[in-house]
Design a protein around this motif. Structure first.
Motif, mmCIF file in Angstrom:
data_model
loop_
_atom_site.group_PDB
_atom_site.id
_atom_site.type_symbol
_atom_site.label_atom_id
_atom_site.label_comp_id
_atom_site.label_asym_id
_atom_site.label_seq_id
_atom_site.Cartn_x
_atom_site.Cartn_y
_atom_site.Cartn_z
ATOM 1 N N GLU A 22 41.084 19.447 56.557
ATOM 2 C CA GLU A 22 42.522 19.188 56.587
ATOM 3 C C GLU A 22 43.255 20.480 56.242
ATOM 4 O OE1 GLU A 22 45.101 15.274 55.390
ATOM 5 O OE2 GLU A 22 43.651 16.008 53.942
ATOM 6 N N THR A 23 44.385 20.711 56.902
ATOM 7 C CA THR A 23 45.174 21.914 56.606
ATOM 8 C C THR A 23 45.973 21.660 55.326
ATOM 9 O OG1 THR A 23 47.102 21.145 57.803
ATOM 10 C CG2 THR A 23 45.444 22.351 59.084
ATOM 11 N N SER A 24 46.853 22.608 54.994
ATOM 12 C CA SER A 24 47.655 22.406 53.790
ATOM 13 C C SER A 24 48.696 21.298 54.000
ATOM 14 C CB SER A 24 48.319 23.719 53.363
ATOM 15 O OG SER A 24 48.954 24.310 54.464
ATOM 16 N N MET A 25 48.834 20.786 55.232
ATOM 17 C CA MET A 25 49.713 19.643 55.491
ATOM 18 C C MET A 25 48.842 18.394 55.643
ATOM 19 S SD MET A 25 52.797 18.652 56.094
ATOM 20 C CE MET A 25 53.498 17.090 56.550
ATOM 21 N N LYS A 26 49.088 17.411 54.795
ATOM 22 C CA LYS A 26 48.298 16.170 54.838
ATOM 23 C C LYS A 26 48.426 15.542 56.235
ATOM 24 C CE LYS A 26 47.496 12.354 51.667
ATOM 25 N NZ LYS A 26 47.616 11.124 52.351
ATOM 26 N N ILE B 105 47.170 16.705 59.012
ATOM 27 C CA ILE B 105 46.935 17.667 60.102
ATOM 28 C C ILE B 105 45.644 18.439 59.804
ATOM 29 C CG2 ILE B 105 47.815 19.683 61.360
ATOM 30 C CD1 ILE B 105 50.598 18.616 60.930
ATOM 31 N N TYR B 106 44.758 18.440 60.774
ATOM 32 C CA TYR B 106 43.429 19.048 60.619
ATOM 33 C C TYR B 106 43.303 20.236 61.579
ATOM 34 C CZ TYR B 106 42.530 14.628 58.266
ATOM 35 O OH TYR B 106 42.591 13.566 57.409
ATOM 36 N N ALA B 107 42.392 21.140 61.302
ATOM 37 C CA ALA B 107 42.142 22.251 62.231
ATOM 38 C C ALA B 107 40.646 22.484 62.319
ATOM 39 C CB ALA B 107 42.862 23.518 61.773
ATOM 40 N N ILE B 108 40.186 22.803 63.521
ATOM 41 C CA ILE B 108 38.747 22.990 63.760
ATOM 42 C C ILE B 108 38.507 24.199 64.674
ATOM 43 C CG2 ILE B 108 38.184 20.529 63.510
ATOM 44 C CD1 ILE B 108 38.118 20.328 66.585
ATOM 45 N N GLY B 109 37.300 24.710 64.645
ATOM 46 C CA GLY B 109 36.879 25.739 65.599
ATOM 47 C C GLY B 109 37.401 27.128 65.296
ATOM 48 N N ASP B 110 37.427 27.965 66.332
ATOM 49 C CA ASP B 110 37.750 29.389 66.168
ATOM 50 C C ASP B 110 39.062 29.637 65.420
ATOM 51 O OD1 ASP B 110 35.525 29.760 67.696
ATOM 52 O OD2 ASP B 110 36.496 30.944 69.274
ATOM 53 N N VAL B 111 40.062 28.757 65.615
ATOM 54 C CA VAL B 111 41.385 29.006 65.023
ATOM 55 C C VAL B 111 41.340 28.980 63.501
ATOM 56 C CG1 VAL B 111 42.238 26.613 64.985
ATOM 57 C CG2 VAL B 111 43.852 28.507 65.308
ATOM 58 N N THR B 112 40.262 28.433 62.931
ATOM 59 C CA THR B 112 40.144 28.403 61.467
ATOM 60 C C THR B 112 39.469 29.667 60.939
ATOM 61 O OG1 THR B 112 38.003 27.306 61.472
ATOM 62 C CG2 THR B 112 39.938 25.875 61.470
ATOM 63 N N GLY B 113 38.993 30.513 61.868
ATOM 64 C CA GLY B 113 38.410 31.792 61.444
ATOM 65 C C GLY B 113 37.010 31.675 60.874
ATOM 66 N N GLY B 114 36.350 30.561 61.083
ATOM 67 C CA GLY B 114 34.972 30.410 60.609
ATOM 68 C C GLY B 114 34.007 31.010 61.611
ATOM 69 N N LEU B 115 32.868 30.366 61.776
ATOM 70 C CA LEU B 115 31.886 30.854 62.757
ATOM 71 C C LEU B 115 32.416 30.568 64.150
ATOM 72 C CD1 LEU B 115 28.797 29.373 60.933
ATOM 73 C CD2 LEU B 115 29.164 31.807 61.359
ATOM 74 N N MET B 116 32.615 31.628 64.935
ATOM 75 C CA MET B 116 33.219 31.439 66.259
ATOM 76 C C MET B 116 32.162 31.031 67.280
ATOM 77 S SD MET B 116 36.163 34.229 66.735
ATOM 78 C CE MET B 116 37.721 34.056 65.908
ATOM 79 N N LEU B 117 31.748 29.794 67.191
ATOM 80 C CA LEU B 117 30.717 29.302 68.101
ATOM 81 C C LEU B 117 31.152 27.939 68.629
ATOM 82 C CD1 LEU B 117 27.645 30.177 65.860
ATOM 83 C CD2 LEU B 117 28.270 31.322 68.000
ATOM 84 N N ILE C 184 52.288 24.934 57.028
ATOM 85 C CA ILE C 184 50.819 25.009 57.148
ATOM 86 C C ILE C 184 50.397 26.461 56.920
ATOM 87 C CG2 ILE C 184 48.868 24.759 58.744
ATOM 88 C CD1 ILE C 184 50.359 22.368 59.952
ATOM 89 N N GLU C 185 49.508 26.642 55.963
ATOM 90 C CA GLU C 185 49.148 28.010 55.563
ATOM 91 C C GLU C 185 48.133 28.647 56.508
ATOM 92 O OE1 GLU C 185 47.769 27.951 51.514
ATOM 93 O OE2 GLU C 185 49.488 26.727 50.914
ATOM 94 N N ALA D 117 44.360 32.931 60.869
ATOM 95 C CA ALA D 117 43.431 31.790 60.790
ATOM 96 C C ALA D 117 44.091 30.650 60.017
ATOM 97 C CB ALA D 117 42.150 32.216 60.084
ATOM 98 N N ILE D 118 44.021 29.446 60.566
ATOM 99 C CA ILE D 118 44.598 28.299 59.851
ATOM 100 C C ILE D 118 43.677 27.934 58.693
ATOM 101 C CG2 ILE D 118 45.284 25.880 60.027
ATOM 102 C CD1 ILE D 118 45.941 26.352 62.949
#
Ligand code: NAI
Length: 493
Positions: free
Chosen positions: A315-319, A321-333, A300-301, A306-307
């Motif tokens: 979806e992450t680079s692994m089919k 498996i998904y990632a959401i929220g702060d750990v993805t490095g987007g808007l930290m809210l 998973i890249e 940040a994932i």
């Protein structure tokens, strides 16, 4: 030994994860929610909620100080900080308990421990280990990672959790002494919220900011109003400061800075400034929690922690498996994490099949953001400069609180609402507000933007009088020069 099987395993029980777990259960999925600390994550335990509980005490002090203006003489009052902290702890406890009850009511299995994906694929499902009281392995067809973020621990700042603190330390249930002098490094959202709270509690607050402005992400005219208030309160803000060292001297903290425009290889010879205080809060951003989750095993890249996710599916680079929220490095809210929870759940369950839901794609055009200083700040959509830089032709209408009857009655005359719309279509594209109820006012604008409304759609909606919500009505009217309680000129035709 039988292994518990789930449709969905969610790692992390913050506003991303706990929300996703409930949403998935609503669609009929069998859900495992894995959390190593407490449900509610940063927001409920170490962020939004405890700060707002302390803010409520600080705001009450502000009101008590103004009471004489309303004809109410309060001759003696004291802050019992320990009690304010106990109240804050109780608010947190009740809300966390509420989330636990909700997860139980939706029959989601909550596992206490550290979740890690140890293998598998989207056809056979994934193995997820839970290291905790009972080390166990569960199996899930799909996984959502919602592990959030934690305060950035940059070595140069020597955070010792004794005198040099993070926001987690200052919100610790046992942090019960108001420092005489509080130094805050980083005048972003967290720094400004704590500066307001502790000044009202009696601390002398000194802030150091690397950039030339505090909360540089907000409209400059909003920041100007806040800075004026900070000045009145005696908060010292030093901008363009490069913090070179932070030291616990045993009896306090000592920070050395130089001007941040000086190149990093020339700081030795630069003129230095020294700032001293009893405690130091470091609030210079947050780091994503992506270590030891088994990401490497599955390829998973990540990018600087940040994932990485597919922007359309989360979806992450692994089919599977998904990632959401702060750990993805987007808007930290928190509210963005919850929203992304809905998207990831919809896409994960659609990919399994057999659930009453279909694919969803995230849309970040309308993300309200709020800052709980006093006055409060709320913003959504484009800032004027950004819109102009993008070549958009815009109209901006401003309406001040001092012209609103209800605000005057409440003694809340500071601030304004600025509404931005497209010049041609009059569609609302953004708003910024500083003043009482700003976060709530922005919600109405956000609804309008989400549904492509024009300033006229809002202006033609009857707003109850006298309410603070009339700010939105007048702000929208002001974009086309038609606010009733504002001087102007007849419309050209
Ligand atoms: P931030 O990014 O808002 O502010 C950090 C500040 O520190 C920036 O102004 C930055 O220029 C400054 N800085 C960075 N390095 C520095 C250095 N070496 N010396 C001096 N200044 C330095 O981050 P913050 O305040 O830590 O908040 C983290 C996240 O939590 C943000 O994404 C924020 O939106 C979110 N949050 C949201 C809240 C809300 O919605 N009300 C409340 C609190 C946090």
């Amino acid at each position: 030994m039988s292994v518990n099987q789930y449709d969905l395993a969610i790692i992390g029980g913050g506003p991303g994860g706990y929300h996703a777990a409930i949403r998935a259960a609503q669609y009929g999925a069998k859900v495992a929610l894995i959390e190593k600390a407490k449900l509610g994550g940063t927001c409920l335990n170490w962020g939004c909620i405890p700060t707002k509980a302390l803010y409520a005490s600080a705001h009450l002090i502000e009101k008590v100080k103004e009471a004489h203006e309303f004809g109410v003489e309060i001759s003696n009052y004291n802050l019992n900080f320990a009690k304010a902290v106990d109240r804050k702890n109780q608010v947190v406890k009740e809300l966390v308990g509420g989330i636990e009850q909700l997860e139980n009511a939706w029959k989601n299995d909550v596992y206490k421990g550290h979740g890690k994906i140890i293998g598998g694929n989207s056809n056979d499902g994934f193995d997820v280990s839970v290291e905790g009281e009972n080390n166990e392995v569960i199996k899930a067809k799909r996984v959502i990672i919602a592990t959030g973020s934690s305060p950035a621990l940059i070595p140069a700042f020597n955070i010792d959790h004794e005198r040099i603190l993070t926001s987690d330390d200052i919100l610790h249930p046992e942090f019960k002494t108001v420092p005489k002098r509080l130094l805050i490094i980083g005048a972003g959202v967290i720094g400004c919220e704590f500066a307001n709270i502790f000044t009202r509690f009696g601390s002398k607050v000194i802030m150091l900011e690397y950039l030339p402005s505090a909360i540089a992400t907000e409209e400059p005219m909003i920041v100007k109003v806040l800075m004026k208030k900070f000045e009145e309160l005696g908060i010292e803000l030093h901008t363009s400061q490069n913090v070179l060292s932070v030291e616990n001297t045993g009896s306090g903290v000592k920070t050395t800075t130089c001007d941040s425009s000086i190149p990093r290889d020339q700081t030795d010879s630069a003129e230095k400034h020294i700032f001293e205080a009893d405690l130091c809060l470091v609030s210079i951003g947050r780091a994503k929690i992506s270590k030891d989750l088994g990401l490497e095993n599955l390829g998973i890249e990540t990018d600087r922690g940040a994932i990485k996710v597919n922007k359309d599916t989360l979806e992450t680079s692994m089919k599977g498996i998904y990632a959401i929220g702060d750990v993805t490095g987007g808007l930290m809210l928190a509210h963005v994490a919850s929203y992304e929870g809905d998207i990831a759940v919809a896409n994960a369950l659609t990919s399994i099949g057999g659930f009453p839901v279909s694919e969803m794609k995230p849309d970040y055009r309308v993300v309200p953001a709020t800052i709980f200083t006093s006055p409060n700040i709320g913003s959504v959509g484009y800032r004027r400069k950004v819109a102009k830089d993008m070549g958009m032709d815009v109209l901006m209408g401003q309406f001040p609180y001092q012209s609103l009857g209800k605000a005057k009655c409440m003694g809340e005359e500071t601030g304004f609402l600025a509404v931005l719309c497209e010049k041609e279509s009059h569609k609302i594209i953004g708003a910024s507000c500083i003043g009482t109820g700003a976060p709530e006012l922005i919600a109405e604008i956000a609804l309008g933007m989400q549904h492509g409304l024009t300033v006229h759609d809002i202006a033609e909606t009857i707003h109850s009088h006298p309410t603070i919500s009339e700010m939105v009505l007048e702000g929208c009217e002001a974009t086309v020069g038609m606010a009733i309680h504002k001087k102007g000129r007849p419309i050209q035709h």
